[in-house]
Scaffold this active site. Structure first.
Site, PDB file in Angstrom:
ATOM      1  N   ALA A   1       0.833  -1.209   0.000  1.00 28.07           N
ATOM      2  CA  ALA A   1       0.000   0.000   0.000  1.00 28.07           C
ATOM      3  C   ALA A   1       0.869   1.262   0.000  1.00 28.07           C
ATOM      4  CB  ALA A   1      -0.936  -0.001   1.205  1.00 28.07           C
TER       5      ALA A   1
ATOM      6  N   ASP B   1      -0.675   8.233  -6.932  1.00 20.40           N
ATOM      7  CA  ASP B   1      -0.548   9.686  -6.875  1.00 20.40           C
ATOM      8  C   ASP B   1       0.255  10.198  -8.077  1.00 20.40           C
ATOM      9  OD1 ASP B   1      -1.048  12.109  -5.174  1.00 20.40           O
ATOM     10  OD2 ASP B   1       1.146  12.190  -5.191  1.00 20.40           O
TER      11      ASP B   1
ATOM     12  N   GLY C   1       2.055   1.591  -3.509  1.00 20.39           N
ATOM     13  CA  GLY C   1       0.886   1.804  -4.365  1.00 20.39           C
ATOM     14  C   GLY C   1       0.314   3.204  -4.245  1.00 20.39           C
ATOM     15  N   ASP C   2       0.330   3.751  -3.039  1.00 21.89           N
ATOM     16  CA  ASP C   2      -0.139   5.124  -2.816  1.00 21.89           C
ATOM     17  C   ASP C   2       0.686   6.099  -3.650  1.00 21.89           C
ATOM     18  OD1 ASP C   2      -1.448   7.363  -1.332  1.00 21.89           O
ATOM     19  OD2 ASP C   2       0.560   7.609  -0.489  1.00 21.89           O
ATOM     20  N   SER C   3       1.983   5.926  -3.647  1.00 18.19           N
ATOM     21  CA  SER C   3       2.864   6.815  -4.411  1.00 18.19           C
ATOM     22  C   SER C   3       2.676   6.652  -5.908  1.00 18.19           C
ATOM     23  CB  SER C   3       4.331   6.552  -4.052  1.00 18.19           C
ATOM     24  OG  SER C   3       4.554   6.871  -2.707  1.00 18.19           O
TER      25      SER C   3
END
Length: 147
Positions: free
Chosen positions: A33, A41, A36-38
């Site tokens: 996560a 974004d 994945g968040d980066s």
């Protein structure tokens, strides 16, 4: 022959050089996560920047509307029945995790669903499934009526 420090670092910077099994078994759901968040974004920001030359404040507002935990939660709920077995397993593992933080403007349930979505993106990124990753990002942009 041993790899040089530079070669090892370059290998670590290269996504997609691991199998799906290796990614799933080697990394925690929250690590997936985190990356994945980066990735999400960056991809959403890239879309808006390439779409038009605007002020940073304008970008920020548009990007935030797509990448917020609430938005991610609503999107992943809309495609759950379309996920492959391995994707669903990664999503559920992260959704059922125990993060030590929570989004400022989201319920715990939405935050956990968003964490699952981000883990799925991290899994796809690290395992080199770039077409599937891009497909989900585009579908997310469509879901949020950006395109």
């Amino acid at each position: 022959m041993e790899k040089s420090v530079e070669a090892e670092a370059l290998d670590m910077l290269t996504a997609g050089n691991m199998s799906e099994h290796e990614v799933s078994s080697r990394y925690s759901a929250l690590s997936l996560a985190f990356i994945g968040d980066s990735i999400y974004d960056l991809k959403v920001k890239t879309f808006f920047v390439k779409r038009s030359n605007a002020k940073v404040e304008s970008y920020h507002k548009k990007v935030s509307s797509v990448v917020s935990a609430d938005s991610q939660s609503r999107f992943i709920e809309s495609i759950l029945d379309e996920l492959r077995e391995d994707e669903l397993a990664v999503y559920k593992r992260a959704r059922n995790s125990s993060p030590h933080t929570k989004a400022k403007n989201a319920t715990l349930g939405d935050y956990l669903k968003a964490t699952g979505f981000e883990a799925l993106l991290g899994y796809l990124y690290l395992s080199g499934q770039s077409e599937r990753l891009d497909e989900l990002v585009v579908r997310s942009l469509q879901f949020h009526e950006v395109i």
